[in-house]
Scaffold this motif. Structure first.
Motif, PDB file in Angstrom:
ATOM      1  N   ASN A  64       0.832  -1.203   0.000  1.00 39.02           N
ATOM      2  CA  ASN A  64       0.000   0.000   0.000  1.00 39.02           C
ATOM      3  C   ASN A  64       0.865   1.250   0.000  1.00 39.02           C
ATOM      4  N   ILE A  67       2.625   1.624  -3.606  1.00 36.03           N
ATOM      5  CA  ILE A  67       1.717   2.048  -4.678  1.00 36.03           C
ATOM      6  C   ILE A  67       1.183   3.456  -4.414  1.00 36.03           C
ATOM      7  N   SER A  68       0.849   3.748  -3.168  1.00 32.16           N
ATOM      8  CA  SER A  68       0.329   5.080  -2.833  1.00 32.16           C
ATOM      9  C   SER A  68       1.399   6.147  -3.033  1.00 32.16           C
ATOM     10  N   CYS A  71       1.392   6.910  -6.679  1.00 32.73           N
ATOM     11  CA  CYS A  71       0.201   7.726  -6.987  1.00 32.73           C
ATOM     12  C   CYS A  71       0.391   9.160  -6.504  1.00 32.73           C
ATOM     13  N   PHE A  85      -5.775   2.425  -4.329  1.00 34.43           N
ATOM     14  CA  PHE A  85      -5.330   1.031  -4.349  1.00 34.43           C
ATOM     15  C   PHE A  85      -6.332   0.138  -3.613  1.00 34.43           C
ATOM     16  N   THR A  89      -9.132  -2.849  -5.177  1.00 31.59           N
ATOM     17  CA  THR A  89      -9.055  -4.277  -4.815  1.00 31.59           C
ATOM     18  C   THR A  89     -10.406  -4.822  -4.354  1.00 31.59           C
ATOM     19  N   SER A 129      -6.596   4.084   3.094  1.00 33.09           N
ATOM     20  CA  SER A 129      -5.235   3.838   2.618  1.00 33.09           C
ATOM     21  C   SER A 129      -4.491   2.955   3.610  1.00 33.09           C
ATOM     22  N   PRO A 134      -6.897  -4.780   0.840  1.00 30.65           N
ATOM     23  CA  PRO A 134      -6.210  -5.491  -0.243  1.00 30.65           C
ATOM     24  C   PRO A 134      -5.713  -6.868   0.157  1.00 30.65           C
ATOM     25  N   SER A 171       0.917  -6.771   1.645  1.00 29.26           N
ATOM     26  CA  SER A 171      -0.174  -5.862   2.016  1.00 29.26           C
ATOM     27  C   SER A 171      -0.392  -5.836   3.518  1.00 29.26           C
TER      28      SER A 171
END
Length: 591
Positions: A64, A67-68, A71, A85, A89, A129, A134, A171
């Protein structure tokens, strides 16, 4: 019941679109939890994942955060971006659960499915978040892929299983125990059913398995480092029910009553009796590939693994969200165990409690877990209206995190000071607190957030303040680790209270996440006493230019104090341009 079936697209697709829309709306409108803000401040905006500069904390859900962070770099500072994210999912969780349960061909599987997707506490985390949502999506997808692999023995399916095992673990590291158990179960199945595999399939199986075991080594090392750093403190060793059971029951059933303990024990016992009867009738080898066998076995062995870890490895029992994965395991275990029994399957009607409670708890402003861990924007606007410009605001750690993020939209944020429980002087003229009502003398509550319960307190008797210095500081350009702004001789202020108000403009050659303004008193012996910490990275994130307004709390000048240093700490040695620095120093006399 022809309509209420998992293969009815007129039921499934409207249900999915409704839930997906609800998840998106929650991601857009619900104010961030403290856990989300901590993830933002420590990992997302810094990009410091395991490695240089990373805070050693279990709050870092690695996938997380990674990927965040990307972003964040692509789309900027918007909380919906950080939550994207998790939102994306949810379709995996929804459709993987449907596919897994569709294979049972039981009309009662719809009740299991509805329970699986309608625990509001779990659903919350598909719009936050965090890695919990996920990780469950990837886990359920791995379950479905395992069943497909059992049926076909195709190598690419097993590779997909292991890939989603890794994604699940990255995750949420809390899932290490069930994933290791499941891995060894798959190895056991491959040995028992070895004749059903070709040589090529077996070679692929063992190569993939060994790759995952190799991957587990650095994961275990990292978890051990977290443990040694004291980062795995959430939970306790008071007992499986006292810690794990009660906290989960509170978030799922909204009660810690012992009744739910016995209902859960009854469900587990019912599953065990059913499994024992099926083992006796069908034989172990025939049951190994059946999800109505291996999922309940996984659930029971996971509980046993948690107990062993606590007793032998000195690991805390998981509490609330750390043990969240036990909820879908329990639902699937009980559902699979009884859905084919002509009598017992009617007990699955009780699972309708989950969608009913889901509907009753729908909202766009709070969460099941820790609703108090946030400040709502409307409440923040009320704070701005109530607090005078030069008043000192103090805040508890959790409230400071929420308040700081909300100020990012202001042209000149009113920076709050940290409240230290051991230092009553760190209480500001106004104080923001997320805890239960404070019984401080000379303070009264003037505002309370109706949703989160956060309170704003006001000092009833204000001190008299006399300006002893009002000065502008010439522009400063520096890339040093310490950037002096003002040194004040304290020889004539011994035993008195002194307060500062600092305004200024900051320009950076690139974003700086370790720039902070601090006040420090230096003694005659040269010892430094730090009195505050501004956490500028919480207020300004990756901005390269900003203005600030910082009324600090009063500082008691001790007899040994010689100089008050006001300076910036620039740990990354970035080039910093300071201009328009205006400092007021006030002598404070309490009434």
């Amino acid at each position: 019941m022809t309509f209420f079936r998992l293969d009815n697209k007129w039921l499934i697709w409207p249900l999915f679109l409704f839930l997906m829309t609800y998840a998106v709306l929650r991601a857009l409108f619900v104010e961030p939890l403290f856990d989300e803000l901590a993830t933002l401040y420590w990992y997302i905006q810094t990009g410091y994942l395991p490695g240089r500069g990373a805070t050693m904390d279990a709050n870092n859900h690695i996938l997380n955060s990674l990927i965040s962070h990307q972003c964040f770099r692509l789309f900027g500072d918007h909380f919906f971006v950080y939550r994207l994210f998790s939102v994306l999912t949810f379709p995996i969780y929804f459709f993987a659960g449907r596919k897994l349960l569709s294979k049972t061909k039981s009309p009662f599987s719809i009740f299991i499915f509805l329970a699986l997707i309608s625990v509001h506490w779990i659903f919350d985390y598909f719009s936050f978040s965090r890695g919990y949502g996920p990780s469950l999506a990837f886990l359920v997808l791995a379950f479905y892929l395992i069943q497909r692999w059992f049926e076909t023995k195709k190598a690419h399916l097993y590779i997909a299983v292991i890939f989603f095992f890794a994604a699940t673990l990255l995750s949420n590291l809390s899932l290490l125990i069930p994933l290791v158990i499941l891995l060894f179960y798959l190895i056991f199945v491959s040995i028992i059913h070895v004749k059903q595999f070709t040589v090529r399939q077996l070679v692929g199986f063992w190569i993939t398995t060994l790759c995952f075991m190799t991957f587990l080594v650095p994961v275990y090392i990292y978890i051990n480092k977290l443990k040694k750093a004291g980062a795995l403190w959430w939970g306790s060793k008071e007992g499986l029910w006292e810690v794990t059971g009660k906290s989960i029951s509170k978030n799922v059933f909204f009660s810690e009553s012992e009744v739910f303990k016995y209902l859960m024990v009854f469900g587990i016992a019912l599953s065990a009796v059913t499994l024992r009867r099926r083992w006796k009738n069908s034989g172990l080898k025939n049951l190994l590939l059946d999800p109505s066998w291996w999922i309940p076995v996984l659930f029971v062995l996971t509980l046993f693994g948690i107990w062993v870890s606590s007793k032998m490895l000195d690991v805390n029992y998981p509490m609330d969200r750390v043990g969240m994965y036990l909820v879908p395991l329990f639902i699937l275990s009980v559902g699979y165990s009884v859905q084919n029994s002509e009598i017992l399957r009617w007990a699955l009607l009780g699972f309708l409690w989950f969608p009913a409670s889901f509907v009753l708890n729908m909202n766009l402003d709070s969460s099941v877990f820790s609703p108090e861990d946030r400040i709502h924007r409307n409440f923040y606007r009320e704070i701005l209206r109530k607090v005078p410009s030069d008043a000192c605001i103090s805040a508890d750690y959790v409230s400071q995190a929420s308040y700081a993020y909300l100020t990012r939209k202001e042209k000149i944020p009113h920076v709050a000071t940290d409240y230290l429980a051991e230092d009553s002087l760190s209480r500001g003229d106004y104080h923001i607190s997320w805890v239960e009502a404070l019984n401080w003398p000379d303070y009264s509550c003037i505002l309370q957030d109706p949703v989160s319960g956060t309170r704003l307190y006001k000092r009833n008797t204000f001190s008299e303040k006399q300006v002893i210095l009002d000065t502008m500081i010439p522009a400063i350009k520096s890339s040093n680790a310490v950037i002096p702004v003002l040194d004040l001789d304290l020889s004539s202020f011994s035993g008195r209270l002194v307060q500062t108000i600092v305004d200024g403009n900051v320009r950076l050659d690139k974003y700086c996440l370790d720039l902070n303004l601090r006040h420090e008193a230096e003694s005659l012996k040269g010892e430094l006493r730090r009195t505050d910490n501004t956490r500028f990275n919480w207020y300004f994130g990756r901005k390269t230019g900003y203005q600030f307004h910082y009324p600090n709390h009063p500082l008691l000048i001790l007899p040994e104090d010689r100089i008050l240093h006001i300076r910036f700490y620039n740990d990354d040695h970035n080039r910093v341009n300071l201009s328009g620095i205006h400092i007021k120093i006030l002598a404070v006399t309490k009434k």
